[in-house]
Design a protein around this motif. Structure first.
Motif, PDB file in Angstrom:
ATOM      1  N   SER A 117       0.831  -1.201   0.000  1.00 61.60           N
ATOM      2  CA  SER A 117       0.000   0.000   0.000  1.00 61.60           C
ATOM      3  C   SER A 117       0.867   1.254   0.000  1.00 61.60           C
ATOM      4  N   ILE A 118       2.009   1.218   0.652  1.00 62.55           N
ATOM      5  CA  ILE A 118       2.872   2.403   0.660  1.00 62.55           C
ATOM      6  C   ILE A 118       3.917   2.341  -0.434  1.00 62.55           C
ATOM      7  N   GLY A 119       4.500   1.172  -0.629  1.00 61.72           N
ATOM      8  CA  GLY A 119       5.583   1.078  -1.601  1.00 61.72           C
ATOM      9  C   GLY A 119       5.095   0.835  -3.017  1.00 61.72           C
ATOM     10  N   GLU A 123       6.548   3.916 -10.086  1.00 59.59           N
ATOM     11  CA  GLU A 123       5.294   4.576 -10.469  1.00 59.59           C
ATOM     12  C   GLU A 123       5.555   5.981 -11.012  1.00 59.59           C
ATOM     13  N   VAL A 132       7.321   8.273  -9.776  1.00 62.15           N
ATOM     14  CA  VAL A 132       7.544   9.293  -8.755  1.00 62.15           C
ATOM     15  C   VAL A 132       9.044   9.365  -8.458  1.00 62.15           C
ATOM     16  N   ARG A 138       5.126   7.798   6.721  1.00 60.75           N
ATOM     17  CA  ARG A 138       4.770   7.679   5.307  1.00 60.75           C
ATOM     18  C   ARG A 138       3.288   7.342   5.162  1.00 60.75           C
ATOM     19  N   ARG A 183       0.567   9.387   3.120  1.00 58.80           N
ATOM     20  CA  ARG A 183      -0.319   8.723   2.168  1.00 58.80           C
ATOM     21  C   ARG A 183      -1.777   9.139   2.446  1.00 58.80           C
ATOM     22  N   PRO A 208       0.312   8.767  -7.817  1.00 62.04           N
ATOM     23  CA  PRO A 208       0.281   7.563  -6.994  1.00 62.04           C
ATOM     24  C   PRO A 208       0.489   7.923  -5.521  1.00 62.04           C
ATOM     25  N   ARG A 209      -0.285   7.246  -4.650  1.00 69.18           N
ATOM     26  CA  ARG A 209      -0.176   7.578  -3.217  1.00 69.18           C
ATOM     27  C   ARG A 209       0.897   6.708  -2.590  1.00 69.18           C
ATOM     28  N   LEU A 210       2.126   7.162  -2.614  1.00 64.64           N
ATOM     29  CA  LEU A 210       3.224   6.338  -2.104  1.00 64.64           C
ATOM     30  C   LEU A 210       3.851   6.933  -0.845  1.00 64.64           C
ATOM     31  N   ILE A 266       5.447   9.651  -0.566  1.00 72.22           N
ATOM     32  CA  ILE A 266       6.728  10.303  -0.857  1.00 72.22           C
ATOM     33  C   ILE A 266       6.458  11.780  -1.106  1.00 72.22           C
ATOM     34  N   LEU A 267       7.249  12.614  -0.474  1.00 71.82           N
ATOM     35  CA  LEU A 267       7.018  14.054  -0.568  1.00 71.82           C
ATOM     36  C   LEU A 267       7.726  14.615  -1.797  1.00 71.82           C
ATOM     37  N   ASP A 268       7.088  14.487  -2.965  1.00 68.35           N
ATOM     38  CA  ASP A 268       7.687  15.061  -4.165  1.00 68.35           C
ATOM     39  C   ASP A 268       7.042  16.426  -4.450  1.00 68.35           C
TER      40      ASP A 268
END
Lengths: 143, 505, 115
Positions: B131-133, B306, B308, C66, C70, C85-87, C89-91
């Protein structure tokens, strides 16, 4: 060649009857007796953590207590003038008895029958039945 | 024994009643979180000290675990692949002597150890990772599982080699013992060894409270809420109550000495794992045409992240973390479990242990990930056990209820296993004694309540940090003792080749 | 010998009552939140992340943090500010979305309350 009568022995009445019968036969044919006590054991049975940790001690205890009850029987027979040996083994009773029979030349197997109900026979299958099917030597089932 | 148990239950009920009135305003769960989090946060931040790499905060401890797997893999020249067949042969009993009958077999050692590691790490942990990765985390998880095989091989050989046999026949082993004795005997670093052993024991108590306890309680509670009606469930906001119930069950086993509950739970684990595995296989089998696409997603995610910036590294961190959490390679706990098995050859136990990360991570975790990806549940907001449950429910609508039962049993069995690891470390530090042991056991039960009351985020951080902290002293020990293991392994192979260790079947 | 049979039996039991083995689309409760609830969730998460001007104070090396990020991303997605995408990560995209949201936060809140 000396005959060996292998007797499956677990201390129950049925086994006692098999034993008595084997003794009677042995006297006629001047055979020696070999008592086998098999402790049910499968290397594929699941164990909990505690059981695993205690296993070694438990095995020692089991063997000791098995020998304790088999010893008097052997002594009694010996004093009655019958040549008798015994052993305690772990594993599947049928496999172990067959294995021993294979190693002893000219042996026979004597086991008792518990007279279980039809249902239990169907589910569990008796040692006697499987011995009949797989034994390399003659098998006598004592009722 | 029983009076003790009744006292515990009475105490627990009192605790429950008194706090109920106190918590009427804001919810006891929140109160517990508010008290616990400020204590946990500094520890978590230290252990997860992160450096920014390519736009992502990279926790150094994750690198520490990966490097250990890599070093062990190279040092033993890919033992996980070369020795795989030998490991299977050992488990099939092809090298067991007839005299071994009645002792713990390799198969039993493996299944018992697996029952300790297969559980919520595979069910909920994987869901957190993907879900996170993203789907790509699965790839890194598999890789971490393969590397973990080598580190587990090493630590279990050490655990076996340096175990302590007490006069009453009981065996104690694990990193505390190989750090202390191994470093003293092999490296002449007695003082340092003792120091590392103490550090490990302290961390292991933490790991038992965190990963082996709070995370389990938390996810079991989460699934119970999930199946009893979600947001309308009676259990919403009553994590403390669920935790209390779990604590009473666990307490009755570890403090009250009612071993039968523990035994029954552990006996049910293989069945539960079997049902979970078969259900997963059924879902994958029925959608076999989507498996190719799912693997495509996994590879795409693993190498493109993905799209990002930092996505690749983000997936890698999650994959490695959850793999390590699930199979515990490099953590040292497996060495405690395996040292209890009695073999004449320490190395053969290492080979058996090598199969654990494979089954646990490469097979079961990958299966969970595939089901989640195929089901499309990854597109939702869910995480943890709820995600896995939703993914299974897309095909088997009744599965969440089965999963709830399984999850509670998995949680309990993991808690029993870890309460033992923690207790071993505790007695290593303070010595044996009924009251000392019960003090630890009581704290252990208390943490079940804390774990169930808090939300997943802080719990997983705390559990991870506690668990991974164990890897710091353990892996230093592994590095220092690698030559010893090498020597043992060489001796073992020589014995196999000369026929001294005979193949029976 | 009985074990494989048992496994097959379990497998058959598993299959009963499932005529369609294709995954059905999942609807999570979290996707039907009201604007107020979303704002509340965002506020909480941003506070925990210690977000300030494109930077977070919290350690994003932690899974929990994280996960918070998310949550922020998914809430922003539902409000229509974010579609990546909800990962967690702070882009730049995320920072941009958060900033745009923060600018409109008050008006969003008033709008939803007046309805």
């Amino acid at each position: 060649m000396v005959k060996t009568f292998i007797v499956g022995f677990d201390g129950t009445d049925a086994c006692q009857r098999a034993m008595d019968f084997a003794v009677a036969c042995a006297k006629h044919q001047s055979a020696t007796l070999h008592l086998v006590h098999v402790l049910e054991w499968s290397p594929y049975k699941f164990m909990s953590h505690d059981e695993m940790r205690e296993r070694h001690e438990r095995k020692k205890q089991e063997v000791a207590s098995a020998e304790k009850f088999i010893e008097p029987v052997v002594e009694k027979m010996r004093s009655a003038g019958i040549e008798i040996t015994s052993e305690v083994r772990y594993g599947n009773p049928t496999e172990i008895i067959c294995e021993i029979a294979k190693k002893k030349p000219d042996s026979q197997i004597f086991v008792g029958r518990k007279g279980a109900s039809k249902l239990t026979k169907l589910l569990v299958g008796s040692v006697g039945m499987s011995l009949i099917q797989s034994s390399p030597v003659p098998v006598t089932i004592v009722p | 024994m029983h009076s003790l148990l009744t006292r515990i239950i009475a105490f627990a009920t009192l605790l429950g009643l008194s706090t109920q009135s106190f918590a009427q305003g804001s919810g006891l769960d929140e109160t517990i979180s508010r008290i616990f989090e400020p204590i946990a946060n500094p520890i978590v931040n230290v252990i997860f000290y992160s450096v920014p790499i390519a736009g992502v905060q990279f926790p150094l401890i994750v690198g520490w675990l990966v490097i250990c797997g890599l070093v062990a893999t190279l040092f033993f020249k890919f033992i996980q692949f070369r020795g795989f067949k030998h490991a299977i042969d050992l488990v099939r009993g092809r090298y067991s002597k007839p005299g071994d009958a009645g002792e713990v077999s390799h198969f039993q050692a493996l299944t018992t150890a697996l029952s300790g590691t297969v559980g919520l790490g595979n069910i909920a942990g994987v869901a957190v990772a993907v879900s996170i990765g993203g789907a790509g985390a699965t790839f890194w998880m598999i890789l971490a599982g393969l590397l973990g095989m080598a580190s587990k091989f090493t630590e279990c050989i050490l655990g076996q080699k340096y175990r302590n046999e007490l006069p009453d026949g009981k065996v104690s082993g694990g990193p505390m013992y190989y750090l202390e004795r191994g470093l003293r005997e092999e490296r002449n670093l007695g003082g340092l060894g003792k120091f590392f052993a103490i550090v490990f024991a302290i961390c292991c108590i933490g790991g038992a409270l965190g990963g082996g306890n709070m995370f389990q309680a938390n996810q079991a509670y989460s699934q119970i809420v999930n199946v009893t009606g979600g947001a309308e469930s009676f259990w919403v906001g009553k994590g403390w109550l669920f935790g209390l119930l779990m604590a009473v069950v666990v307490g009755s086993v570890i403090i009250g000495g009612i071993k039968s509950i523990g035994r029954v739970t552990e006996k049910l684990i293989p069945t539960m794992a079997g049902i979970y595995f078969i259900a997963g296989m059924v879902i994958i089998g029925a959608n076999i045409d989507m498996v190719g696409w799912a693997f495509g997603e996994i590879f795409r995610g693993a190498f493109t992240g993905e799209g990002v910036v930092g996505g690749v590294l983000g997936a890698l961190i999650q994959g490695f973390r959850r793999a390590a959490f699930s199979n515990e390679a490099g953590i040292g706990s497996a060495a405690i479990a395996h040292s209890a098995a009695r073999t004449s050859e320490p190395v053969s136990e290492g080979f058996v242990a090598l199969l654990e990360p494979f089954i646990d991570t490469v097979v079961i975790c990958t299966m969970t990930a595939l089901v989640i990806i195929i089901s499309g549940a990854l597109l939702t907001d869910l995480t943890g056990v709820e995600l896995t449950s939703a993914a299974y429910a897309t095909v088997l609508p009744w599965f969440p209820i089965v999963l709830a039962v399984a999850v509670v049993l998995f949680a309990l069995s993991t808690m029993f296993a870890w309460s033992y690891y923690g207790l071993k470390s505790w007695t290593y530090l303070v010595g044996e004694g009924k009251s000392k042991e019960n003090a630890y056991n009581f704290v252990f039960c208390l943490f079940i309540i804390i774990g169930a009351s808090m939300s997943l985020g802080p719990v997983i951080d705390f559990s991870d940090s506690m668990l991974f902290a164990m890897a710091i002293p353990n892996i230093i020990g592994i590095y220092l003792l690698l030559p010893v293991v090498k020597r043992e392994v060489n001796k073992y192979w020589a014995k196999i080749e000369s026929g001294e260790i005979e193949r029976v079947k | 010998m009985r074990n494989p049979l048992l496994l097959i039996l379990i497998a058959m039991l598993l299959l009963t009552g499932c005529d369609n083995m294709r995954p059905e689309p999942v609807e999570s409760n979290l996707t039907n939140l009201s604007v107020e609830a979303l704002i509340l969730r965002l506020d909480n998460a941003l506070q925990r992340l210690e977000y300030q001007q494109g930077e977070v104070g919290a350690n994003l090396g932690r899974v929990g943090m994280r996960m918070e990020l998310r949550t922020v991303q998914s809430s922003l997605e539902q409000l229509g500010y974010f579609n990546g995408p909800r990962l967690g990560i702070l882009d730049d995209k995320t920072v941009d979305a958060i900033d745009r949201y923060l600018e409109n936060r008050t008006s969003l809140l008033q709008e939803s309350l007046s309805q």
